[in-house]
Design an enzyme around this catalytic site. Structure first.
Site, PDB file in Angstrom:
ATOM      1  CD  GLU A  57      85.280   5.393 144.898  1.00  0.00           C
ATOM      2  OE1 GLU A  57      86.220   5.504 145.463  1.00  0.00           O
ATOM      3  OE2 GLU A  57      84.560   4.231 144.626  1.00  0.00           O
ATOM      4  CB  CYS A  67      92.832  11.925 143.114  1.00  0.00           C
ATOM      5  SG  CYS A  67      92.899  10.356 142.173  1.00  0.00           S
ATOM      6  CB  CYS A  91      88.619   0.709 135.120  1.00  0.00           C
ATOM      7  SG  CYS A  91      90.233   0.542 134.246  1.00  0.00           S
ATOM      8  CB  CYS A 119      94.942  -3.558 137.139  1.00  0.00           C
ATOM      9  SG  CYS A 119      95.591  -2.665 135.597  1.00  0.00           S
ATOM     10  CB  CYS A 150      92.932  -1.861 140.382  1.00  0.00           C
ATOM     11  SG  CYS A 150      92.164  -0.189 140.140  1.00  0.00           S
ATOM     12  CB  CYS A 169      89.496   5.676 143.069  1.00  0.00           C
ATOM     13  SG  CYS A 169      89.361   7.572 143.530  1.00  0.00           S
TER      14      CYS A 169
END
Length: 343
Positions: A91, A104, A111, A115, A118, A332
């Protein structure tokens, strides 16, 4: 096949020489790839058909194809879900400001940082993005919107410092005078705090802005929010940021996502201010995004303003992030996660 778009200008010159082609061809091809952002060799109209065929047989141009596009009715924000050559998704978000357009971009497919607030990690980690794919997000957005992007933020899906080599190569390429020629001072890299890579970034001597996703003033709270903190704690990562500011003469920004009854107390604000004294820094306060699977509750407006007031009263520059693209879920990770579920 060789990814021709991820080659540096010097590497491309060597490739052209190995094909026994005149050196000026390197500049032609580099311009097509990095200024015009073409997605195929057929678009390189000042090359002969024979040469284009030779290039197609030996080289690949990784592209970011628009899978989905969302335009905010509240502002000029545009969000893209891009499909990559291997069927993966990433994205990007384009935002309009008074000074121009900022994009961005994502640095990884998914990922692995984990976290707690997120959405980017929910659909799992796929792979690192190639330098060509980092840049390709810019080209696809520019071509679609008919604009020139002047500022870049590496704050989309993924941890940029976990894809260090490809990100550094991308930074050099996007700054190259024969390419997009975007100033490094207009590029921001956001990290969750991989400390050895922050020091490696210092050694690169690139005048980019470093933003640290801090989100807590101490290890007790941050350990629960960010697994990376169990390896490199709050004091250690702030120390690395201090050195970054000293060596680069660039202000370091700290992202601080406010979660109700977790990290939004006046005590947290005072502890944070104490740790950030003494170097050029800025705190960006962000009410947490509503991510269903995470269950976090955003702090109320009054609590956010109080947190900011305490920081400012103690000499820390702090602002509250203006939410852009709220009606299109512009943060995102959410589009990729939904696409993966649908498939």
């Amino acid at each position: 096949m060789t990814d021709i778009k991820s080659l540096s200008f010097d590497e491309l010159k060597n490739e052209i020489a190995s094909l026994a082609l005149p050196s000026y061809r390197a500049e032609q091809i580099y311009k097509w790839l990095h200024v015009n952002g073409v997605s195929s060799f057929d678009e390189m109209t000042d090359l002969s058909k024979d040469l284009r065929s030779r290039l197609k047989e030996a080289y690949l141009i990784p592209v970011c194809e628009i899978e989905e596009k969302y335009e905010s009715k509240l502002d000029s924000t545009v969000k893209y879900l891009f499909r990559l050559y291997d069927g993966e998704y990433i994205e990007s978000v384009v935002m309009k400001y008074k000074y121009g357009y900022t994009i961005c971009i994502s640095s990884q497919v998914g990922c692995r940082m984990g976290c707690s607030f997120c959405a980017s990690t929910l659909a799992g980690f796929g792979r690192n993005l190639l330098p060509a794919e980092l840049e390709g997000q810019i080209h696809s957005a520019q071509r679609d919107l008919g604009i020139r992007i002047s500022h870049i933020v590496l704050m989309g899906i993924g941890e940029p410092l976990d894809n260090f080599d490809n990100v550094i190569k991308f930074l050099h390429t996007v700054n190259h005078e024969k390419g997009l020629n975007i100033s490094l001072r207009d590029i921001t890299l956001s990290s969750c705090g991989i400390v050895p890579k922050i020091y490696a970034l210092i050694d690169e001597k690139l005048p980019i802005t470093l933003t640290l996703s801090l989100h807590a003033p101490n290890d007790e709270i941050r350990d629960k929010m960010m697994p990376v903190n169990k390896k490199w704690g709050v004091d250690e990562v702030i120390k690395a940021c201090r050195e970054y500011a000293e060596k680069t003469k660039r202000r370091v920004s700290f992202e601080y996502t406010l979660i109700k009854d977790v990290n939004d107390s006046e005590e947290c604000a005072r502890e944070l201010a104490k740790k950030l004294r003494g170097f050029i820094s800025h705190v960006n306060l962000i009410p947490v995004n509503d991510v269903e699977e995470r269950g976090n509750v955003r702090s109320g407006d009054e609590a956010v303003r109080k947190f900011q007031s305490v920081l400012q009263s103690l000499g820390i520059n702090a602002t509250i992030r203006r939410t852009l693209g709220k009606d299109i879920n512009a943060s995102c990770g959410q589009l990729r996660r939904r696409k993966k579920v649908d498939e």
